[in-house]
Motif scaffolding. Sequence first.
Motif, mmCIF file in Angstrom:
data_model
loop_
_atom_site.group_PDB
_atom_site.id
_atom_site.type_symbol
_atom_site.label_atom_id
_atom_site.label_comp_id
_atom_site.label_asym_id
_atom_site.label_seq_id
_atom_site.Cartn_x
_atom_site.Cartn_y
_atom_site.Cartn_z
ATOM 1 N N GLU A 22 0.832 -1.213 0.000
ATOM 2 C CA GLU A 22 0.000 0.000 0.000
ATOM 3 C C GLU A 22 0.863 1.259 0.000
ATOM 4 O O GLU A 22 0.586 2.210 -0.728
ATOM 5 N N PHE A 23 1.917 1.234 0.800
ATOM 6 C CA PHE A 23 2.815 2.400 0.844
ATOM 7 C C PHE A 23 3.470 2.639 -0.517
ATOM 8 O O PHE A 23 3.525 3.768 -1.013
ATOM 9 N N CYS A 24 3.953 1.541 -1.130
ATOM 10 C CA CYS A 24 4.695 1.656 -2.396
ATOM 11 C C CYS A 24 3.814 2.122 -3.561
ATOM 12 O O CYS A 24 4.331 2.545 -4.598
ATOM 13 N N LEU A 25 2.493 1.995 -3.418
ATOM 14 C CA LEU A 25 1.596 2.399 -4.503
ATOM 15 C C LEU A 25 1.076 3.829 -4.346
ATOM 16 O O LEU A 25 0.275 4.295 -5.149
ATOM 17 N N GLN A 26 1.554 4.545 -3.315
ATOM 18 C CA GLN A 26 1.169 5.950 -3.159
ATOM 19 C C GLN A 26 2.027 6.840 -4.040
ATOM 20 O O GLN A 26 3.253 6.721 -4.037
ATOM 21 N N GLU A 27 1.379 7.752 -4.743
ATOM 22 C CA GLU A 27 2.129 8.644 -5.621
ATOM 23 C C GLU A 27 2.566 9.906 -4.868
ATOM 24 O O GLU A 27 1.844 10.419 -4.022
ATOM 25 N N ASP A 28 3.776 10.352 -5.200
ATOM 26 C CA ASP A 28 4.259 11.676 -4.769
ATOM 27 C C ASP A 28 4.331 11.873 -3.262
ATOM 28 O O ASP A 28 3.987 12.932 -2.741
ATOM 29 N N VAL A 29 4.809 10.851 -2.593
ATOM 30 C CA VAL A 29 5.076 10.994 -1.152
ATOM 31 C C VAL A 29 6.325 11.854 -0.941
ATOM 32 O O VAL A 29 6.409 12.632 0.010
ATOM 33 N N TYR A 30 7.282 11.708 -1.837
ATOM 34 C CA TYR A 30 8.564 12.416 -1.693
ATOM 35 C C TYR A 30 8.902 13.219 -2.951
ATOM 36 O O TYR A 30 8.611 12.776 -4.069
ATOM 37 N N GLN A 31 9.513 14.357 -2.740
ATOM 38 C CA GLN A 31 9.940 15.218 -3.860
ATOM 39 C C GLN A 31 11.445 15.066 -4.038
ATOM 40 O O GLN A 31 12.197 16.011 -3.818
ATOM 41 N N LEU A 32 11.863 13.907 -4.436
ATOM 42 C CA LEU A 32 13.294 13.616 -4.447
ATOM 43 C C LEU A 32 13.567 12.590 -5.553
ATOM 44 O O LEU A 32 12.785 11.664 -5.755
ATOM 45 N N VAL A 33 14.685 12.773 -6.254
ATOM 46 C CA VAL A 33 15.085 11.830 -7.305
ATOM 47 C C VAL A 33 16.480 11.294 -6.997
ATOM 48 O O VAL A 33 17.450 12.061 -7.010
ATOM 49 N N PRO A 34 16.600 10.002 -6.742
ATOM 50 C CA PRO A 34 17.949 9.440 -6.601
ATOM 51 C C PRO A 34 18.635 9.365 -7.971
ATOM 52 O O PRO A 34 18.036 8.924 -8.957
ATOM 53 N N VAL A 35 19.874 9.832 -8.015
ATOM 54 C CA VAL A 35 20.660 9.825 -9.252
ATOM 55 C C VAL A 35 21.956 9.078 -8.985
ATOM 56 O O VAL A 35 22.572 9.247 -7.926
ATOM 57 N N GLN A 72 25.651 8.583 -9.096
ATOM 58 C CA GLN A 72 26.890 9.359 -9.271
ATOM 59 C C GLN A 72 28.033 8.418 -8.982
ATOM 60 O O GLN A 72 28.216 7.993 -7.831
ATOM 61 N N GLY A 73 28.799 8.078 -10.023
ATOM 62 C CA GLY A 73 29.817 7.049 -9.829
ATOM 63 C C GLY A 73 29.113 5.755 -9.468
ATOM 64 O O GLY A 73 28.252 5.282 -10.213
ATOM 65 N N ASP A 74 29.446 5.204 -8.301
ATOM 66 C CA ASP A 74 28.851 3.933 -7.909
ATOM 67 C C ASP A 74 27.710 4.062 -6.908
ATOM 68 O O ASP A 74 27.194 3.057 -6.426
ATOM 69 N N VAL A 75 27.349 5.285 -6.557
ATOM 70 C CA VAL A 75 26.328 5.432 -5.510
ATOM 71 C C VAL A 75 25.195 6.359 -5.932
ATOM 72 O O VAL A 75 25.363 7.243 -6.780
ATOM 73 N N LEU A 76 24.050 6.109 -5.297
ATOM 74 C CA LEU A 76 22.868 6.943 -5.531
ATOM 75 C C LEU A 76 22.840 8.073 -4.515
ATOM 76 O O LEU A 76 22.969 7.840 -3.305
ATOM 77 N N VAL A 77 22.661 9.280 -5.040
ATOM 78 C CA VAL A 77 22.545 10.451 -4.162
ATOM 79 C C VAL A 77 21.269 11.200 -4.539
ATOM 80 O O VAL A 77 20.777 11.068 -5.658
ATOM 81 N N PRO A 78 20.718 11.984 -3.609
ATOM 82 C CA PRO A 78 19.513 12.746 -3.958
ATOM 83 C C PRO A 78 19.868 13.907 -4.879
ATOM 84 O O PRO A 78 20.818 14.637 -4.613
ATOM 85 N N ALA A 79 19.113 14.012 -5.991
ATOM 86 C CA ALA A 79 19.352 15.123 -6.918
ATOM 87 C C ALA A 79 18.707 16.382 -6.384
ATOM 88 O O ALA A 79 17.665 16.336 -5.741
ATOM 89 N N GLU A 80 19.348 17.505 -6.656
ATOM 90 C CA GLU A 80 18.718 18.797 -6.388
ATOM 91 C C GLU A 80 17.657 19.038 -7.449
ATOM 92 O O GLU A 80 17.926 18.935 -8.645
ATOM 93 N N LEU A 81 16.447 19.328 -7.041
ATOM 94 C CA LEU A 81 15.408 19.698 -7.995
ATOM 95 C C LEU A 81 15.291 21.216 -8.021
ATOM 96 O O LEU A 81 15.239 21.867 -6.988
ATOM 97 N N GLY A 82 15.271 21.782 -9.248
ATOM 98 C CA GLY A 82 15.189 23.247 -9.383
ATOM 99 C C GLY A 82 13.825 23.768 -8.977
ATOM 100 O O GLY A 82 12.910 23.035 -8.704
#
Lengths: 236, 236
Positions: B211-224, B226-236
């Motif tokens: 149920e949690f995983c099917l909720q849209e737009d809980v977070y305003q964050l995109v993992p990107v 970078q090299g070998d790891v995922l970091v949160p992208a800055e959204l403009g």
Amino acid sequence: MPSIDVCFSPELLPLYDLKGKIAVAVDVLRATSSMVTALAHGVSHIAPVSDLQECLAFREKGYLVAAERDGIKADGFDFGNSPFHYREGVEGKRLAITTTNGTQAIRLSRAADEVLVGAFVNVGAVARYVRAKGKDVVVVCAGWKGLFNLEDTLFAGALAERLQADFHLNHDATLAAYHLYQTAKTDLLGFLSKSSHVQRLERLHILPDIEFCLQEDVYQLVPVLQGDVLVPAELG
Amino acid sequence: MPSIDVCFSPELLPLYDLKGKIAVAVDVLRATSSMVTALAHGVSHIAPVSDLQECLAFREKGYLVAAERDGIKADGFDFGNSPFHYREGVEGKRLAITTTNGTQAIRLSRAADEVLVGAFVNVGAVARYVRAKGKDVVVVCAGWKGLFNLEDTLFAGALAERLQADFHLNHDATLAAYHLYQTAKTDLLGFLSKSSHVQRLERLHILPDIEFCLQEDVYQLVPVLQGDVLVPAELG
């Protein structure tokens, strides 16, 4: 209760265990539609072959030879991949055919107990045939060069709809095909006309072919692989 | 106008040319939902790794380690694959994670110019991010052991819906995902509950996770990546 599953690409077929099952190979636009049409108009059997040279060699054995690559008839062959080629003058003839995607789907399906050929033009006959057998079914979509395509998926959905009283539809791919068919079935051509694959075929000026291939239940015939050739199955 | 395409299985990814494009890796149930949740709750970065031993070795470097196999937390790890594990006590920590399908989708997407991680919980943020970049997008569905799955496809459809004013949707796989999402979106859980894959997860008693995983737009964050790891992208 048996189940119906759908394999969206020949590239995914190694992940499916076809043993004990019936495979239904489908390439709606246009290989399997043409094969059903040819057998319905009296072709005695069809040899689906992989490459152009192998196919051409069948001419020396007295076969009609047909070949399509990238949607177009290959040089030196009697026919391309249009179902309209097979509606007259073919009675009693044998046919060898090779196509970009469809013949590969048939060849790769051979691990199954039985290999059938399906298309919209014979979907009801395929449903009756597999219902009578009561085995698990896997629809093997030819796709386009390994990629998912909509028209073969919609065929799988149409077959699933007809089998839903007697078969489990709970594989994810089957549910997807079933729901897409529910969305598309009142206007298959309109639904497909937004796809880049159908737009590519429309550029080949084969709209009448496409319209023909999207008609359901034109023929009451199921091609079945016997040895190396497709023959029309007797329906009870 | 750029396009959005969808790859339904990592097995089909060799057929896609990711160069010059943005890949959005998705494993809705539950790897990518958990990754977004972890970064949103302050994890500083995430190392997605392929195998259990490699993942466990990160503990010596001070990482939290998480591993899931066949839906269950693997022995000896701090966490499994539930997003609820990552909602407190993780701030400032680094995380290494390996899952059955999700981490493989990320690894195989590396041929793209950029690799993002998507899930329903951040679909709107992913849409804004890729719209700002204006490049072709390929959604890389993790699937289930190479097979097509519905929930990742529905994510692709949700993303396509949000991008339709600015991106071509005419690939067959994209149209399929878009139409399935139209059918399912008013009741994603009800739609998915008929699928054998979700039934398998329900047997693991993780309905609250689903149920949690099917909720849209809980977070305003995109993992990107970078090299070998995922970091949160800055959204403009």
